[in-house]
Design an enzyme around this catalytic site. Sequence first.
Site, short mmCIF file in Angstrom:
data_model
loop_
_atom_site.label_atom_id
_atom_site.label_comp_id
_atom_site.label_asym_id
_atom_site.label_seq_id
_atom_site.Cartn_x
_atom_site.Cartn_y
_atom_site.Cartn_z
N ASP B 351 85.17 -17.08 38.76
CA ASP B 351 86.33 -16.69 39.54
C ASP B 351 85.80 -15.75 40.62
OD1 ASP B 351 89.12 -16.41 40.09
OD2 ASP B 351 88.93 -14.36 39.35
N ASP B 556 88.02 -12.27 34.68
CA ASP B 556 88.21 -10.88 34.24
C ASP B 556 88.84 -10.77 32.86
OD1 ASP B 556 90.86 -11.45 34.60
OD2 ASP B 556 91.10 -10.29 36.43
N ASP B 560 92.79 -14.40 34.02
CA ASP B 560 92.27 -15.76 33.89
C ASP B 560 92.37 -16.29 32.46
OD1 ASP B 560 91.38 -15.56 36.57
OD2 ASP B 560 89.69 -14.39 35.84
#
Lengths: 119, 668
Positions: B351, B556, B560
């Site tokens: 991400d 994190d 997510d």
Amino acid sequence: MSFDKLLVLFMGIAGIIFTYWFFLMKKEKEVVVENEVDVVVEGGYSPEMISIPKGKLTKINFIRKDPGSCLEEVVLGDFRIRQYLPLNEKVTVEITPQNTGEYTYSCGMNMFHGKIIVK
Amino acid sequence: MNREKDLQIKVVISLVLGGLILWGSFPGLMVTSPTILQNFWVQLLLATPVQFWAGWEFYQATLPALRHRTANMDTLVAIGTSVAFSYSAFVTIFPQVMENIGIKPEPYFDVSTIIIGLILLGRYFEAKAKAGTSEAIKKLIGLQAKTARVLVDGQEKDIPIDQVVVGNVIRVRPGEKIPVDGVIVEGESSIDESMITGESMPVDKAKGDIVVGATINKSGTFTYKATKVGSDTMLAQIIKLVQEAQGSKAPIQRIADLISSYFVPIVIMLAIVTFVGWYVFGPSTSSGQVPLLFAMLNAIAVLIIACPCAMGLATPTAIMVGTGIGAEHGILIKDAESLETAHKINTVIFDKTGTLTKGKPVVTDIKTTGNRMYNSDMLILSRAVALEKSSEHSLAEAILEYGRNLGIEGETIPKVKYFKAIPGFGIEGVVNNQKVFLGNRKLMDRENVIYEKNLTDIEKFENDGKTVMMLAANRKLAGLIAVADTLKDTAREGVQSLQKMGIEVVMITGDNKRTADAIADQVGIKRVLAEVLPDQKEAEVKKIQAEGKKVAMVGDGINDAPALAAADIGIAMGTGTDVAIEAADITLINKDLKSVAHAVELSQKTMRTIKLNLFWAFGYNIILIPVAMGILYSFFHLLLNPIFASVAMATSSISVVTNSLLLKRVKI
């Protein structure tokens, strides 16, 4: 074939059948547990097979009486528990199973086994 | 007396007595021995304490096990040595009987005593080696501070750590250990967090910063307020996680579980087959030995050489060492299954925001767009601040901070009515009776706001890796705000480490393609999934899995969570105490992106160790049990002496545990 050899052959076959029956054909009695159970650790686990309810906290009190190093740890892998069992002390393991099924547990060396049936 | 000392004494006495018996009975050697040692009654006297004192633990384990109709390695040793001892004792007491049936009365006390001595010696080394496998947990527990210096009515008072409660104000001096987790209220310092995060560089902390219990204060003095104590501290959570991981079972262990439940009874049956085979079909020898001796010694060798323990120890010892090493380097592995799955990973999705980047974006540019109503940067900024004040988006703080620095705060912020967040698009609200939107191109498209005239500016920002937020008032473009998030120092290195391992690296982000490509280019990522809304990340992970890839998702751990759960391995990157341990299969406590590659590498090395251990444990039994049964006799006239069988057996478990301990040499 001489008599002694025939005798040894016969005794050997009988020994193999006995070993198979003695170790591999045993039937364990299922003990139904509601909240809490004491499991004595001595040459195995007594009771060896317990059934517990799904979704409810069950306390399993392991009491190790066997001085052998093999049984000094109990591993309930499905419940992510590896617990040292001091000799002659009660050690409580708490589990709340979320799924029904049969779960085996073992000593640290995977030689002695017990079974938890979740219903 | 402790177990190790007890074993030491038993080993020494057994091997000394066994050695004396061997000296007095071994062909070729016995001629050099004192006559007294050649006396069978003396040998019986020397062998008896070894059998029933040193070897008592084998009986002690066997008898209750038999009551349960089960058996383990102790059963095999008890049966094997009892047969050798009983036969020898019978030969000593009734030599005439043996002679009458044509068997030379020769005892085998050396076999029973030396086997017991060597197996106990193996057990001693195994116990020492096994203690090393759980070293990591002991180290973690040892990190805990014992006392805390709490401020009570302005006075400092040392109290035991278990009496510290949330809200206590604690003073920490240079060189001292921080007792529990908390927030600094006064002072500043440099703190060594290596014992928790694995990062060697001390971290500077000041008022408002979080400190973690068990870390070391290096230079300054500060006071802080305890926020987490007891089982809630970061250290307690890490210990719990590592303990749980070490108690879990890897799928690869299932085969060992299955075999070990049948192993000992099968070995007993094979020993019976060996005895019968040699007795009924075995050769006689010219030295007066008859098949009975071959049969007995080979059956004993089978019982003694079989090593179920090596199979039982192969997987858990490696898992314990692997998860322990991980914890020491800030890599927390949830369970053995995660550790096993991680070695198959061939695609890692990062991400972008907060993972590859620091997650602290800053406003870099504000640009007017020719809208006469919004002809100054301050006007654009004040509207943006007004809207973002109610937002929880990661970019909001950047705009509020920028506004604060230019004096837009408190009462100077215009009031907003009808605020609404549109996830993946932006935000909207009414300011000064004007409907105002702040967001990305999708939001502008949705609201029919024309921005094509400003495309050159927008694309320029995006080509620099900046995120462009467009402000529109009354459905007319009012201004552009460019925000940039800086890459983490280790981002490029972290990505390259994975690529060097042959792992494809993918970046996923809500940013538009141009901004995403610019960021990806800076770190060397070729595959980019841009403009992905938060709730679409899970679907993107599944799409890559559908290509046949084994996917790790790095995020994190909080925002997510669905994508982390959908991936084969979810890796959460923590940034201190707010680490979401439960959400992920692997949690990286430090901020070092190289840790992702380290985690995969640790998994690969642990799995290699497990496979080698299992290969050794199975191979050992599969090859040496037939050798002990006498399979080599027909080809080379070779038989395995039970004493050598006990040497092999004692070394096999030790070698498995030692191989697991070699994992500690892995450099991560």
